[in-house]
Write an enzyme that holds these catalytic residues in place. Structure first.
Site, PDB file in Angstrom:
ATOM      1  N   SER A 129      43.180  49.519  39.244  1.00 50.22           N
ATOM      2  CA  SER A 129      41.716  49.724  39.254  1.00 50.22           C
ATOM      3  C   SER A 129      41.181  49.770  37.821  1.00 50.22           C
ATOM      4  CB  SER A 129      41.394  50.987  40.048  1.00 50.22           C
ATOM      5  OG  SER A 129      40.018  51.080  40.287  1.00 50.22           O
ATOM      6  N   HIS A 147      39.395  45.718  43.173  1.00 52.66           N
ATOM      7  CA  HIS A 147      38.712  46.013  44.461  1.00 52.66           C
ATOM      8  C   HIS A 147      37.866  44.790  44.835  1.00 52.66           C
ATOM      9  CE1 HIS A 147      39.666  50.326  43.942  1.00 52.66           C
ATOM     10  NE2 HIS A 147      39.227  50.218  42.706  1.00 52.66           N
ATOM     11  N   GLU A 159      42.462  45.094  46.778  1.00 50.81           N
ATOM     12  CA  GLU A 159      43.194  46.366  46.835  1.00 50.81           C
ATOM     13  C   GLU A 159      44.613  46.146  47.358  1.00 50.81           C
ATOM     14  OE1 GLU A 159      40.549  48.880  49.078  1.00 50.81           O
ATOM     15  OE2 GLU A 159      39.128  49.019  47.413  1.00 50.81           O
TER      16      GLU A 159
END
Lengths: 272, 272
Positions: free
Chosen positions: A136, A178, A205
């Site tokens: 992330s 994401h 993800e």
């Protein structure tokens, strides 16, 4: 520029992960990172700087321990001072075979680590063969440029994204994470339209983009990786756009890749 | 197959519109359609079959009247019987210079008109030089295949879209409408992955794709048109996918075009 590689050595893998990687039932992405770093003999440094939660680092230590790695260190770097004067952190880092940057806010990573001895050490380690992963925010931070923030949506629009300098382990990639879950094609296209030399990598993800020293990205995990190649771009209207204007782009090449598929950043081709 | 064009005649424009076209302040898209059809001397047939609202046809009559066209006819075709035995509708249609299909549900268009004399007449008129426009559901219905329904999202997934036969004014296009507003890239990619010969055209709201007889699409209106070209596709995983599986696609070519830009369906190139 990424740190120079000594002629006898090979650069380590650079592993941006799209966030929310499976940590329990089938932790394919983390397992592959551990295997690269030496399996049970790996020494892994966790850098939780992106996270504002106090337990993020300790949680990853537990996760890596539960997967069989004994030597896992939580480098709790919260300030630029931590990243500058803490000799223990630097010594621990210098002996690691893998570095893992957690999620959170990528601007916390860049503002806390940027230009510090810790950042310089991670760059040197990567050039010496240590494998560096980030999930992330940790993924966003790895390249020369990172997406600092942006808006969701399919279409590129002038003001939908902010770029910032990243750690600079590679200059070939621009990472977004994401990716399909947060509908980020538009902002990645906008970010690339400023200067089309980078390859855009939109990572879903529970999915990692494992970039090997030869410049080949392999997909690992349950999601998709979207490769956006602007190397044939014939037209961008970015120089004329302002505010919320949509950006015209002619000749985008795109590949949607699943686990096991590989893309070569040098040839701009999917390898079969 | 589209109706044959007589050697002396030229096919009319085929004009899918992405829905919610401006009808008041700056009706650029409708104005361009009217101009093609003869301006104030145009004779326009409105086909409101897609809509379940009773006033849709009359509203478009008022809109076209307010833009200076006197001869506008509302063909209130609600059943297959209306589309089969109503000689007045057929006679009116046969004298028109433009046909306009409203929005609503494209399955109402295909189930009501499919195979009827009205559908046959529109196909012959298009081949004879009459310009046929459709907005939203009316746009979806125009090609040989139409997207009957689907789910939103960035990534293509196996079961996210249903195809159905359309009116067949052209076989070169697969149209999707309300494109970026309803986040429809995934379903267009899925639809194209079944058989990559078609060019995908994702049309934003208040935007028309004006396909001229030479096979060149021009963008008119305030939004974007996304051209998805699978003619270089090297790999699709569609044949192995099931349920909700994501679809891998290698070498998608994509162009994001704004007003005035043109794409040639024969050469697969944006014209400069």
């Amino acid at each position: 520029m990424p740190s120079k590689v000594d002629s006898k050595e090979e650069r380590g893998y650079i592993i941006p992960i799209g966030g929310r990687e499976d940590k329990l039932a089938s932790p394919t992405v983390l397992k592959r990172f551990i295997d690269l770093a030496g399996g049970e003999d790996a020494k892994i440094a966790v850098i939780p700087t992106a996270s504002k939660l106090p337990d993020t680092g300790d949680e990853y230590v537990k996760i890596f321990n539960s997967m069989g790695v004994r030597d896992v260190y939580n480098l709790k770097i919260e300030t630029r001072l931590d990243a500058t004067v803490n000799e223990e952190y630097l010594n621990t880092l210098s002996e690691c075979t893998g570095v893992f940057m957690t999620g959170g806010n990528q601007l916390l990573l860049s503002t806390t680590l940027g230009g510090t001895p810790i950042a310089q050490m991670i760059r040197r380690l990567s050039a010496r063969g240590v494998h560096v992963a980030g999930t992330s925010a940790g993924a966003a931070f790895m390249s020369g440029f990172m997406i600092a923030s942006g808006q969701p949506g399919l279409m590129p629009r002038c003001n939908m994204v902010s770029l910032a300098p990243g750690l600079g382990l590679t200059n070939k990639l621009l990472v977004d994470q994401h990716f399909s879950q947060r509908d980020r094609l538009g902002r990645l296209l906008t970010a690339l339209s400023y200067n089309p030399y980078m390859v855009g990598i939109g990572i879903d993800e529970d999915t990692g983009a494992f970039l090997n020293p030869a410049g080949v990205v392999e997909v690992v995990g349950s999601g998709m990786i979207t490769i956006v190649d602007f190397s044939h771009l014939k037209h961008s209207s970015m120089h004329n756009a302002r505010d919320d204007d949509p950006i015209s782009l002619v000749d985008i090449r795109m590949h949607l890749l699943l686990e096991g598929q590989k893309y070569n950043l040098n040839t701009h081709l999917v390898e079969f």
